[in-house]
Scaffold this motif. Sequence first.
Motif, PDB file in Angstrom:
ATOM      1  N   ALA A 266       3.006  -5.583  12.660  1.00 49.03           N
ATOM      2  CA  ALA A 266       3.363  -6.300  11.396  1.00 49.03           C
ATOM      3  C   ALA A 266       2.338  -5.333  10.430  1.00 49.03           C
ATOM      4  CB  ALA A 266       2.678  -7.666  11.288  1.00 49.03           C
ATOM      5  N   HIS A 267       2.921  -5.360   9.045  1.00 44.88           N
ATOM      6  CA  HIS A 267       2.598  -4.599   8.052  1.00 44.88           C
ATOM      7  C   HIS A 267       1.783  -5.349   6.834  1.00 44.88           C
ATOM      8  CE1 HIS A 267       4.423  -0.384   8.875  1.00 44.88           C
ATOM      9  NE2 HIS A 267       4.904  -1.322   9.494  1.00 44.88           N
ATOM     10  N   GLY A 268       0.580  -4.854   6.429  1.00 50.13           N
ATOM     11  CA  GLY A 268       0.112  -5.758   5.248  1.00 50.13           C
ATOM     12  C   GLY A 268      -0.160  -5.023   4.254  1.00 50.13           C
ATOM     13  N   LYS A 269      -0.549  -5.497   3.247  1.00 44.72           N
ATOM     14  CA  LYS A 269      -0.986  -4.937   2.164  1.00 44.72           C
ATOM     15  C   LYS A 269      -1.982  -5.534   1.188  1.00 44.72           C
ATOM     16  CE  LYS A 269       0.264  -3.747  -2.772  1.00 44.72           C
ATOM     17  NZ  LYS A 269      -0.047  -4.830  -3.470  1.00 44.72           N
ATOM     18  N   ILE A 270      -3.425  -5.017   0.998  1.00 45.66           N
ATOM     19  CA  ILE A 270      -4.458  -5.854   0.287  1.00 45.66           C
ATOM     20  C   ILE A 270      -5.097  -5.114  -0.668  1.00 45.66           C
ATOM     21  CG2 ILE A 270      -6.534  -7.164   0.926  1.00 45.66           C
ATOM     22  CD1 ILE A 270      -5.475  -7.688   3.862  1.00 45.66           C
ATOM     23  N   THR A 271      -5.165  -5.714  -1.938  1.00 44.66           N
ATOM     24  CA  THR A 271      -5.912  -5.271  -2.955  1.00 44.66           C
ATOM     25  C   THR A 271      -7.474  -5.685  -2.727  1.00 44.66           C
ATOM     26  OG1 THR A 271      -4.141  -5.226  -4.253  1.00 44.66           O
ATOM     27  CG2 THR A 271      -6.189  -4.882  -5.320  1.00 44.66           C
ATOM     28  N   LYS A 272      -8.587  -4.529  -2.845  1.00 42.25           N
ATOM     29  CA  LYS A 272      -9.761  -4.914  -2.998  1.00 42.25           C
ATOM     30  C   LYS A 272     -10.305  -5.251  -4.356  1.00 42.25           C
ATOM     31  CE  LYS A 272     -12.131  -3.000   0.319  1.00 42.25           C
ATOM     32  NZ  LYS A 272     -12.630  -1.834   1.239  1.00 42.25           N
ATOM     33  N   ASN A 274     -12.558  -3.799  -5.813  1.00 48.66           N
ATOM     34  CA  ASN A 274     -12.974  -2.352  -6.636  1.00 48.66           C
ATOM     35  C   ASN A 274     -11.712  -1.730  -6.949  1.00 48.66           C
ATOM     36  OD1 ASN A 274     -11.860  -1.554  -4.193  1.00 48.66           O
ATOM     37  ND2 ASN A 274     -13.728  -0.262  -3.844  1.00 48.66           N
ATOM     38  N   GLY A 275     -10.298  -2.175  -6.732  1.00 48.60           N
ATOM     39  CA  GLY A 275      -9.208  -1.549  -6.991  1.00 48.60           C
ATOM     40  C   GLY A 275      -8.403  -0.844  -5.984  1.00 48.60           C
ATOM     41  N   ASP A 276      -9.170  -0.548  -4.885  1.00 45.17           N
ATOM     42  CA  ASP A 276      -8.504   0.082  -3.838  1.00 45.17           C
ATOM     43  C   ASP A 276      -7.443  -0.761  -3.139  1.00 45.17           C
ATOM     44  OD1 ASP A 276     -10.109   2.443  -3.853  1.00 45.17           O
ATOM     45  OD2 ASP A 276     -11.557   1.799  -2.443  1.00 45.17           O
ATOM     46  N   ILE A 277      -6.569   0.023  -2.831  1.00 45.55           N
ATOM     47  CA  ILE A 277      -5.224  -0.753  -2.095  1.00 45.55           C
ATOM     48  C   ILE A 277      -5.003  -0.266  -0.750  1.00 45.55           C
ATOM     49  CG2 ILE A 277      -2.874  -1.655  -2.069  1.00 45.55           C
ATOM     50  CD1 ILE A 277      -2.777  -1.228  -5.082  1.00 45.55           C
ATOM     51  N   ILE A 278      -5.327  -1.002   0.377  1.00 44.78           N
ATOM     52  CA  ILE A 278      -5.245  -0.841   1.612  1.00 44.78           C
ATOM     53  C   ILE A 278      -3.851  -1.255   2.333  1.00 44.78           C
ATOM     54  CG2 ILE A 278      -7.735  -0.331   2.070  1.00 44.78           C
ATOM     55  CD1 ILE A 278      -7.609  -3.075   3.578  1.00 44.78           C
ATOM     56  N   ARG A 279      -3.234  -0.677   3.249  1.00 44.36           N
ATOM     57  CA  ARG A 279      -2.158  -0.989   3.829  1.00 44.36           C
ATOM     58  C   ARG A 279      -2.661  -0.989   5.473  1.00 44.36           C
ATOM     59  NH1 ARG A 279       2.436  -1.627   1.624  1.00 44.36           N
ATOM     60  NH2 ARG A 279       3.104  -0.486  -0.439  1.00 44.36           N
ATOM     61  N   THR A 280      -2.046  -2.284   6.155  1.00 48.35           N
ATOM     62  CA  THR A 280      -2.638  -2.189   7.656  1.00 48.35           C
ATOM     63  C   THR A 280      -1.346  -2.275   8.347  1.00 48.35           C
ATOM     64  OG1 THR A 280      -2.446  -4.794   7.366  1.00 48.35           O
ATOM     65  CG2 THR A 280      -4.538  -3.682   6.915  1.00 48.35           C
ATOM     66  N   VAL A 281      -1.354  -1.773   9.592  1.00 44.26           N
ATOM     67  CA  VAL A 281      -0.223  -1.822  10.669  1.00 44.26           C
ATOM     68  C   VAL A 281      -0.981  -2.482  12.022  1.00 44.26           C
ATOM     69  CG1 VAL A 281       1.534  -0.708  11.831  1.00 44.26           C
ATOM     70  CG2 VAL A 281       0.897   0.150   9.441  1.00 44.26           C
ATOM     71  N   LYS A 282      -0.228  -3.386  12.532  1.00 47.92           N
ATOM     72  CA  LYS A 282      -0.950  -4.149  13.447  1.00 47.92           C
ATOM     73  C   LYS A 282      -0.506  -3.275  15.033  1.00 47.92           C
ATOM     74  CE  LYS A 282      -3.405  -6.598  11.168  1.00 47.92           C
ATOM     75  NZ  LYS A 282      -3.413  -8.018  11.193  1.00 47.92           N
ATOM     76  N   ARG A 329      -1.666  -4.481 -11.517  1.00 46.89           N
ATOM     77  CA  ARG A 329      -1.416  -4.356 -10.172  1.00 46.89           C
ATOM     78  C   ARG A 329      -2.009  -3.012  -9.412  1.00 46.89           C
ATOM     79  NH1 ARG A 329       1.909  -8.787  -8.400  1.00 46.89           N
ATOM     80  NH2 ARG A 329       1.045 -10.443  -9.866  1.00 46.89           N
ATOM     81  N   THR A 330      -2.164  -1.860 -10.671  1.00 46.27           N
ATOM     82  CA  THR A 330      -2.169  -0.554 -10.056  1.00 46.27           C
ATOM     83  C   THR A 330      -3.697   0.141 -10.451  1.00 46.27           C
ATOM     84  OG1 THR A 330      -1.389   0.715 -11.786  1.00 46.27           O
ATOM     85  CG2 THR A 330       0.051   0.124  -9.721  1.00 46.27           C
ATOM     86  N   ASN A 331      -4.454  -0.540 -11.397  1.00 43.95           N
ATOM     87  CA  ASN A 331      -5.470  -0.121 -12.258  1.00 43.95           C
ATOM     88  C   ASN A 331      -5.577   1.221 -12.645  1.00 43.95           C
ATOM     89  OD1 ASN A 331      -8.270  -1.016 -12.970  1.00 43.95           O
ATOM     90  ND2 ASN A 331      -9.153   0.094 -11.473  1.00 43.95           N
ATOM     91  N   ILE A 332      -4.228   1.494 -13.133  1.00 42.58           N
ATOM     92  CA  ILE A 332      -3.958   2.871 -13.683  1.00 42.58           C
ATOM     93  C   ILE A 332      -3.340   2.676 -15.336  1.00 42.58           C
ATOM     94  CG2 ILE A 332      -2.207   4.884 -13.548  1.00 42.58           C
ATOM     95  CD1 ILE A 332      -2.264   4.489 -10.453  1.00 42.58           C
ATOM     96  N   SER A 333      -3.783   3.649 -16.081  1.00 47.85           N
ATOM     97  CA  SER A 333      -3.245   3.674 -17.343  1.00 47.85           C
ATOM     98  C   SER A 333      -2.093   3.866 -17.565  1.00 47.85           C
ATOM     99  CB  SER A 333      -4.137   4.545 -18.177  1.00 47.85           C
ATOM    100  OG  SER A 333      -3.926   4.862 -19.497  1.00 47.85           O
ATOM    101  N   ILE A 334      -1.334   3.587 -18.444  1.00 49.65           N
ATOM    102  CA  ILE A 334      -0.005   3.773 -19.092  1.00 49.65           C
ATOM    103  C   ILE A 334       0.162   5.320 -19.240  1.00 49.65           C
ATOM    104  CG2 ILE A 334       2.191   3.540 -20.497  1.00 49.65           C
ATOM    105  CD1 ILE A 334       1.448   1.011 -18.651  1.00 49.65           C
TER     106      ILE A 334
END
Length: 376
Positions: A266-272, A274-282, A329-334
């Motif tokens: 299974a795959h996951g996506k989690i935002t922390k 501090n703005g970091d986004i991590i992807r997990t794979v089981k 969702r990204t914490n990035i400026s336009i």
Amino acid sequence: MLKLPPISLYIHIPWCIKKCGYCDFYSYVSKEIIPEAEYIKNLLKDLEKDLKLIYTRKINNIFIGGGTPSLLHNESIKNLIKGIKKRTQLSKFSEITIESNPKLIEYKNFRNYKKSGINRFSLGIQTFNSNLLKKIERTYNKKEAIKAIKEIKKINNNFNIDIMYGLPDQSLNNVLSDLKNTVKYNPTHISWYQLTIEPNTSFYAKNLHLPDENIIFKMFNQGEKFLKKSGYIKYEISSYMKSNYKCQHNLNYWNFGDYIGIGCGAHGKITKINGDIIRTVKNKNINEFIKGKYLNTKQLILEKDKPFEYFMNTFRLHQPVYKKHFQERTNISISDIQNNINKALQKEYLIENKDSWETTKKGKIFLNSLLKIFLN
């Protein structure tokens, strides 16, 4: 300013009766008795570890996919849902979906699934043509597919039917016949998409007689017109709904929401915070998984890759993409992506409004080309 997105739960059940030649999802055929109780116990332990990453967020919806989740007995599903509710905060009106194989639908089992909390069913029909079902290596025929739909309708009004086009030796009339059969049973949601042959599937090495591009285009155009005429609203590239019946779990993916993924592969996506986004794979190895070795990889999405990841999902939707949403969702400026946006505007893939972007008809047709503009 970063705003933590809503979060869903995906549960992977890896077992199948038979591996279809076009399937590239992680699954395998079980020749022995499935260790259901052991797997459910470890799914819940896997969940407990991931819950530490999401702070106090409620789970908005649950999707049980595979593989073939309907291989599991009702007692296993009951214990799974009960265990999740004990460990998490579920939203009051959570959508809980289970994928189902038409060969495995038994009224008693599925009635008990509903009693356990399942409130949405997804049927992988693919086609009502028995000859074509054989060609794509499905394990049932037209008669069994129709029986499965009728059984589900007795249990639950809210259900999806998966249908494919572009199958080997499929004609335009075959496609329209499939769609007529589908709408006849009035599903609340239809997933209608083209067969694609991925490199890591058994079909990839075969010389399949697939319809040519002109026929595929006619299938797509005439099929869309028929679904629209039949009262289905297109809200995503391959998703059609009756009013207010969007698939909430998939909608969360396409809005770049977060999701916990538990179970083998299974795959996951989690935002922390501090703005970091991590992807997990089981872990894909079932024997290691039930010994408690759940996580395979955990990877940080790099800042430069976030725009591509975001638009890869949101541009699938048939609705405006709001600039404020992108920033949240990204914490990035336009301003950081304006050059890329300008390129997309020049190629007439996008329209830019004051508060949003919209994909043009050309942008929808050439979605991959549009996304490449944001690929670093």
